[in-house]
Design a protein around this motif. Structure first.
Motif, short mmCIF file in Angstrom:
data_model
loop_
_atom_site.label_atom_id
_atom_site.label_comp_id
_atom_site.label_asym_id
_atom_site.label_seq_id
_atom_site.Cartn_x
_atom_site.Cartn_y
_atom_site.Cartn_z
N THR A 147 -23.46 -44.05 -4.33
CA THR A 147 -22.63 -43.16 -3.51
C THR A 147 -23.24 -41.76 -3.38
N GLU A 148 -23.97 -41.32 -4.40
CA GLU A 148 -24.65 -40.03 -4.29
C GLU A 148 -25.69 -40.06 -3.17
N LEU A 149 -26.44 -41.15 -3.09
CA LEU A 149 -27.43 -41.29 -2.02
C LEU A 149 -26.78 -41.48 -0.66
N THR A 150 -25.67 -42.20 -0.62
CA THR A 150 -24.95 -42.37 0.64
C THR A 150 -24.50 -41.02 1.16
N GLY A 187 -25.05 -36.60 4.96
CA GLY A 187 -25.12 -35.15 5.15
C GLY A 187 -26.41 -34.68 5.77
N GLY A 188 -27.30 -35.62 6.11
CA GLY A 188 -28.55 -35.26 6.76
C GLY A 188 -29.67 -34.91 5.79
N GLY A 189 -29.48 -35.15 4.50
CA GLY A 189 -30.48 -34.82 3.50
C GLY A 189 -31.68 -35.74 3.47
N MET A 190 -31.59 -36.88 4.14
CA MET A 190 -32.71 -37.82 4.25
C MET A 190 -32.41 -38.75 5.42
N THR A 191 -33.41 -39.47 5.85
CA THR A 191 -33.17 -40.39 6.97
C THR A 191 -32.39 -41.59 6.48
N LYS A 223 -33.53 -47.74 1.80
CA LYS A 223 -34.58 -48.26 0.91
C LYS A 223 -34.32 -47.84 -0.54
N MET A 224 -33.97 -46.57 -0.75
CA MET A 224 -33.70 -46.08 -2.10
C MET A 224 -32.47 -46.76 -2.71
N ARG A 225 -31.41 -46.88 -1.93
CA ARG A 225 -30.19 -47.50 -2.45
C ARG A 225 -30.43 -48.96 -2.83
N LEU A 269 -30.55 -47.26 15.89
CA LEU A 269 -29.21 -46.74 15.79
C LEU A 269 -29.13 -45.38 15.12
N PHE A 270 -30.04 -45.10 14.21
CA PHE A 270 -29.88 -43.89 13.39
C PHE A 270 -31.09 -42.99 13.49
#
Length: 154
Positions: free
Chosen positions: A43-46, A51-55, A61-63, A153-154
């Protein structure tokens, strides 16, 4: 505003819905993480991605590298933790379908998690566009994710 929405829907050729936190109340990957005991990290990564902190692609991939679910875990999650539909979304989608307006579910989430939702809403599998989890033949390790649609999409 309600009249504008009615006019748009009346003239729509098709309607596309996002799934997580729109058609359903939950974020699918966060709930899968809760099921697998890795909720806090995921959830921290989500939140960072939203919030735009990463693509989106970096976040996904990280999650998944943290989550690393087995096919059995995903199947058990789908079976035991069905998603909660947003109130009245089923009525809206049924109305669109009665008016013969095609409905699509488009998501950066996972098709295997979204398909039961689509079935519940009488939406054809061919109208669901989402990432696909691919597992090794024994299902014990996630091989990769086919991000066929999320790049657009993103």
């Amino acid at each position: 505003m309600a009249e504008e929405v009615k006019a748009v829907l009346k003239n729509a050729d098709a309607v596309c819905f996002d799934v997580d936190s729109t058609v359903i109340r939950e974020e699918g990957i966060d709930e899968l993480a809760r099921f697998c005991g890795k909720y806090k990290e995921i959830t921290e990564l989500t939140a960072k991605a939203m919030g735009g902190g990463m693509t989106f692609q970096e976040s996904l991939k990280m999650r998944l590298s943290i989550l690393n679910p087995t096919r059995k875990q995903v199947d058990e999650f789908i079976r035991t933790k069905p998603a909660t539909l947003t109130p009245n979304v089923d009525k809206l989608i049924a109305l669109l379908q009665r008016k013969r307006i095609p409905v699509y579910l488009i998501s950066g989430g996972f098709k295997c998690i979204i398909e039961p939702i689509a079935q519940k809403l009488n939406i054809s599998e061919e109208n669901v566009f989402a990432n696909r989890m691919k597992f090794y033949f024994n299902g014990k390790k996630l091989l990769n994710v086919q991000q066929k649609y999320s790049n657009y999409l993103f």
